[in-house]
Design a protein around this motif. Structure first.
Motif, PDB file in Angstrom:
ATOM      1  N   GLN A 390       7.441  -6.862  -2.365  1.00  0.00           N
ATOM      2  CA  GLN A 390       7.429  -5.416  -2.106  1.00  0.00           C
ATOM      3  C   GLN A 390       8.466  -4.662  -2.923  1.00  0.00           C
ATOM      4  OE1 GLN A 390       8.016  -6.025   2.098  1.00  0.00           O
ATOM      5  NE2 GLN A 390       6.218  -4.751   2.504  1.00  0.00           N
ATOM      6  N   PHE A 391       9.520  -5.381  -3.373  1.00  0.00           N
ATOM      7  CA  PHE A 391      10.618  -4.721  -4.077  1.00  0.00           C
ATOM      8  C   PHE A 391      10.856  -5.391  -5.424  1.00  0.00           C
ATOM      9  CE2 PHE A 391      11.287  -3.849   0.392  1.00  0.00           C
ATOM     10  CZ  PHE A 391      11.602  -2.507   0.393  1.00  0.00           C
ATOM     11  N   THR A 405      14.130  -1.213  -6.606  1.00  0.00           N
ATOM     12  CA  THR A 405      13.105  -0.208  -6.331  1.00  0.00           C
ATOM     13  C   THR A 405      11.885  -0.869  -5.720  1.00  0.00           C
ATOM     14  OG1 THR A 405      12.009   1.740  -7.234  1.00  0.00           O
ATOM     15  CG2 THR A 405      11.989  -0.243  -8.611  1.00  0.00           C
ATOM     16  N   LEU A 406      10.873  -0.052  -5.447  1.00  0.00           N
ATOM     17  CA  LEU A 406       9.629  -0.582  -4.898  1.00  0.00           C
ATOM     18  C   LEU A 406       8.878  -1.316  -6.009  1.00  0.00           C
ATOM     19  CD1 LEU A 406       8.647   2.739  -3.080  1.00  0.00           C
ATOM     20  CD2 LEU A 406       9.845   0.761  -2.112  1.00  0.00           C
ATOM     21  N   ALA A 407       8.083  -2.287  -5.636  1.00  0.00           N
ATOM     22  CA  ALA A 407       7.283  -3.009  -6.621  1.00  0.00           C
ATOM     23  C   ALA A 407       6.302  -2.028  -7.285  1.00  0.00           C
ATOM     24  CB  ALA A 407       6.528  -4.142  -5.937  1.00  0.00           C
ATOM     25  N   GLY A 408       5.882  -2.357  -8.481  1.00  0.00           N
ATOM     26  CA  GLY A 408       4.950  -1.487  -9.199  1.00  0.00           C
ATOM     27  C   GLY A 408       5.687  -0.380  -9.921  1.00  0.00           C
ATOM     28  N   GLU A 409       5.036   0.775 -10.021  1.00  0.00           N
ATOM     29  CA  GLU A 409       5.634   1.909 -10.722  1.00  0.00           C
ATOM     30  C   GLU A 409       5.832   3.067  -9.742  1.00  0.00           C
ATOM     31  OE1 GLU A 409       6.447   1.751 -13.943  1.00  0.00           O
ATOM     32  OE2 GLU A 409       5.619  -0.275 -14.167  1.00  0.00           O
ATOM     33  N   PRO A 410       6.804   2.988  -8.863  1.00  0.00           N
ATOM     34  CA  PRO A 410       6.945   4.011  -7.816  1.00  0.00           C
ATOM     35  C   PRO A 410       7.335   5.367  -8.400  1.00  0.00           C
ATOM     36  CG  PRO A 410       8.883   2.623  -7.875  1.00  0.00           C
ATOM     37  CD  PRO A 410       7.912   2.010  -8.838  1.00  0.00           C
ATOM     38  N   THR A 411       6.890   6.429  -7.732  1.00  0.00           N
ATOM     39  CA  THR A 411       7.353   7.765  -8.088  1.00  0.00           C
ATOM     40  C   THR A 411       8.613   8.053  -7.269  1.00  0.00           C
ATOM     41  OG1 THR A 411       6.092   8.768  -6.305  1.00  0.00           O
ATOM     42  CG2 THR A 411       4.981   8.554  -8.429  1.00  0.00           C
ATOM     43  N   GLN A 414       7.810   8.664  -3.668  1.00  0.00           N
ATOM     44  CA  GLN A 414       7.612   7.461  -2.859  1.00  0.00           C
ATOM     45  C   GLN A 414       8.946   6.834  -2.443  1.00  0.00           C
ATOM     46  OE1 GLN A 414       5.061   5.599  -5.775  1.00  0.00           O
ATOM     47  NE2 GLN A 414       3.308   5.631  -4.369  1.00  0.00           N
ATOM     48  N   VAL A 415       9.862   6.790  -3.401  1.00  0.00           N
ATOM     49  CA  VAL A 415      11.188   6.230  -3.100  1.00  0.00           C
ATOM     50  C   VAL A 415      11.861   7.076  -2.023  1.00  0.00           C
ATOM     51  CG1 VAL A 415      13.524   5.932  -4.039  1.00  0.00           C
ATOM     52  CG2 VAL A 415      11.550   5.112  -5.330  1.00  0.00           C
ATOM     53  N   GLN A 416      11.773   8.398  -2.178  1.00  0.00           N
ATOM     54  CA  GLN A 416      12.432   9.272  -1.205  1.00  0.00           C
ATOM     55  C   GLN A 416      11.797   9.152   0.178  1.00  0.00           C
ATOM     56  OE1 GLN A 416      12.192  12.838  -3.514  1.00  0.00           O
ATOM     57  NE2 GLN A 416      14.346  12.746  -4.134  1.00  0.00           N
ATOM     58  N   GLN A 417      10.485   8.944   0.210  1.00  0.00           N
ATOM     59  CA  GLN A 417       9.820   8.782   1.509  1.00  0.00           C
ATOM     60  C   GLN A 417      10.336   7.547   2.243  1.00  0.00           C
ATOM     61  OE1 GLN A 417       5.723   8.885   0.382  1.00  0.00           O
ATOM     62  NE2 GLN A 417       5.471  11.046   0.921  1.00  0.00           N
ATOM     63  N   ILE A 418      10.436   6.454   1.518  1.00  0.00           N
ATOM     64  CA  ILE A 418      10.940   5.219   2.142  1.00  0.00           C
ATOM     65  C   ILE A 418      12.379   5.422   2.615  1.00  0.00           C
ATOM     66  CG2 ILE A 418      11.566   2.806   1.684  1.00  0.00           C
ATOM     67  CD1 ILE A 418       8.600   3.169   1.938  1.00  0.00           C
ATOM     68  N   GLY A 437      15.431   5.800 -16.244  1.00  0.00           N
ATOM     69  CA  GLY A 437      14.206   6.568 -16.066  1.00  0.00           C
ATOM     70  C   GLY A 437      13.344   6.112 -14.889  1.00  0.00           C
ATOM     71  N   ILE A 438      13.725   5.022 -14.216  1.00  0.00           N
ATOM     72  CA  ILE A 438      12.900   4.497 -13.118  1.00  0.00           C
ATOM     73  C   ILE A 438      13.451   4.997 -11.780  1.00  0.00           C
ATOM     74  CG2 ILE A 438      12.059   2.384 -11.998  1.00  0.00           C
ATOM     75  CD1 ILE A 438      12.703   0.944 -14.684  1.00  0.00           C
ATOM     76  N   PRO A 439      12.615   5.647 -10.959  1.00  0.00           N
ATOM     77  CA  PRO A 439      13.071   6.053  -9.629  1.00  0.00           C
ATOM     78  C   PRO A 439      13.471   4.806  -8.830  1.00  0.00           C
ATOM     79  CG  PRO A 439      10.960   7.066 -10.179  1.00  0.00           C
ATOM     80  CD  PRO A 439      11.224   6.032 -11.219  1.00  0.00           C
ATOM     81  N   ALA A 440      14.628   4.861  -8.203  1.00  0.00           N
ATOM     82  CA  ALA A 440      15.176   3.634  -7.613  1.00  0.00           C
ATOM     83  C   ALA A 440      16.031   3.963  -6.397  1.00  0.00           C
ATOM     84  CB  ALA A 440      16.014   2.887  -8.661  1.00  0.00           C
ATOM     85  N   MET A 441      16.535   2.909  -5.749  1.00  0.00           N
ATOM     86  CA  MET A 441      17.465   3.085  -4.643  1.00  0.00           C
ATOM     87  C   MET A 441      18.689   2.222  -4.895  1.00  0.00           C
ATOM     88  SD  MET A 441      14.862   1.642  -1.739  1.00  0.00           S
ATOM     89  CE  MET A 441      13.221   2.241  -2.067  1.00  0.00           C
TER      90      MET A 441
END
Ligand SMILES: *Cc1c(COP(=O)(O)O)cnc(C)c1O
Length: 467
Positions: A390-391, A405-411, A414-418, A437-441
């Motif tokens: 998942q990550f 970050t989330l698996a795949g190509e998260p926007t 999506q990151v902010q929702q989680i 450039g990748i949305p992440a946490m």
């Protein structure tokens, strides 16, 4: 004297005991309270409703009103699972020191009436030992790393202007060409400091090493070469926000043999790598800097707001920050001027006391334990993210931050929702970021109370937030 004031004066013991009870209840509940809360977006509007009372209600009643109005809205940032900002919380000794700083209420500005300035210098001396800095470094306390960066860069500006025959502190920088500032991955507060200094948010971006946030020293050398001896500033980053990457400070300092630059090192929390033999190599060369920023309210785990600034150029520092007035004492370096002449503030809180207390209470091994524990937690979380479907782990865990970050190509949405779901769940708090450039946490571990079990709870909460 006003009657309510008089009553409170007479009830001092009861009031202080109330504060103790309140503090114990808050701290006892920290591990089970929601770690963060959503204040909503209307807080300014809401904050403008309260009427200033004509007659005060006294302290006990004011406290009751405060806890009713705001108690549920306080975040658990002092607790073990707040992994948003590098917050650190407060060790027991630091907390006690901070309470007493308010009780003693010293103005640590001049050398005339209190031992407090000496305590500050002694604390700086303890910290120099912890960070492996020679006694050629002067140091003072400021309110945070942003102000520490400001103090370092102000000296750099003074130094560079003098080479053009200008005393910037007296004449301003109006007649000067822009002063080049070179850095690869500076913290946002470097830009803020430059803006405050009238230099503009102008940083010459230097490429990083491939796949890293650390500066490519060869590219830096090329850029320095292109400046043809013009004085400039290099900001070395010791612990970047996303991946806690470190510039090679030894390699940068070797460039000083050939190029004319001021080296400012921002080690707001990365500086604490020096506390562990396992990580101290990351800050090798920090001692060659001209000025250094290290936060205290981060990994030293003293309460907000507190940081140190170190400098090897007391003359330049005094030239900028001296506040000449007969009643404020001497301002030249050989007469040990009061601390009022060293930093932006004139009046200054007894910030050194919580730091002194915690350093004396826990010593080297205490801080080695905190640093190594937090790093092991970040490492463990990183391993879970790397192994999960998942990550996705975005960078190796260099120190105390897990960037994933989330698996795949998260926007970013999506990151902010989680992350919002995670915050509302209340077990843990993380902040969003963007890495290459990748949305992440990012999960930042910096609290003395955090145990591996908290990292496990964090991981569980993250998985639960995915459904
Ligand atoms: C946190 C941080 C800062 C700013 O610190 P404040 O204490 O919030 O002013 C500056 N640089 C780095 C690298 C940081 O991590």
């Amino acid at each position: 004297m006003d009657q309510t004031l008089r009553n409170d004066q007479q009830n001092r013991k009861q009031l202080l005991e109330t504060a103790v009870r309140e503090a114990i209840a808050f701290l006892d509940n920290l591990p089970t309270q929601p770690v963060a809360m959503n204040p909503g977006t209307r807080h300014f509007e809401n904050a403008w409703h309260l009427k200033l009372p004509a007659n005060g209600a006294g302290t006990i009643e004011a406290l009751a009103q405060f806890t009713t109005r705001y108690g549920p809205g306080l975040s658990g940032s002092a607790g073990p699972r707040y992994l948003g900002f590098v917050t650190g919380g407060a060790t027991p000794a630091a907390l006690l020191g901070d309470w007493l700083a308010a009780v003693y209420d010293q103005n640590v500005a001049a050398n005339e009436d209190s031992i407090a300035p000496q305590v500050e210098q002694e604390t700086i001396h303890l910290l120099r030992q912890m960070f492996g800095l020679p006694s050629t470094f002067w140091g003072t306390f400021v309110s945070g790393a942003t102000v520490s960066n400001l103090v370092g860069l102000a000296q750099a500006r003074q130094w560079a202007a003098l080479q053009h025959g200008i005393d910037a502190a007296e004449e301003g920088i109006y007649s000067l060409e822009p002063l080049p500032v070179l850095s690869a991955t500076p913290h946002s507060s470097i830009y803020k400091a430059l803006a405050m200094l009238g230099m503009g948010r102008q940083v010459m971006p230097i490429p990083t090493l491939p796949g890293r946030e650390a500066v490519d020293v060869t590219a830096l050398a090329q850029q320095l070469q292109a400046l043809e001896g013009q004085p400039c500033v290099v900001v070395g980053n010791a612990g970047t926000v996303n991946t806690v990457d470190f510039d090679d400070l030894q390699a940068i300092s070797r460039l000083k043999n050939n190029f004319n630059f001021w080296l400012h090192v921002d080690g707001a929390f990365g500086g604490f790598a020096a506390c562990s033999p396992r990580y101290t190599q990351l800050v090798a060369g920090m001692e060659t800097a001209d000025s250094i920023t290290i936060d205290a309210h981060k990994w030293l785990n003293v309460p907000y707001d507190s940081a140190m600034q170190f400098s090897r150029h007391p003359d330049l520092q005094l030239a900028v920050f001296r506040n000449a007035a007969v009643y404020l004492g001497p301002t030249s370096a050989d007469e040990t001027p009061g601390l009022v002449h060293w930093t932006p503030q004139n009046s200054r809180r007894f910030r050194a006391l919580p730091a002194w207390m915690t350093l004396m209470a826990y010593g080297r091994t205490g801080y080695q334990d905190i640093v190594e524990r937090n790093c092991a937690q970040a490492e463990w979380l990183g391993q879970q993210a790397a192994d999960s479907v998942q990550f996705r782990l975005l960078a190796p865990v260099n120190l105390n931050v897990t960037c994933f970050t989330l698996a795949g190509e998260p926007t970013m949405i999506q990151v902010q929702q989680i992350l919002a779901r995670l915050r509302d769940d209340g077990r843990v708090y993380l902040t969003p970021t963007q890495y290459k450039g990748i949305p992440a946490m990012r999960a930042a571990f910096s609290n003395w109370q955090t145990e591996m079990q908290d990292a496990e709870i964090c991981w569980q909460a993250l998985q639960d937030a995915m459904y």
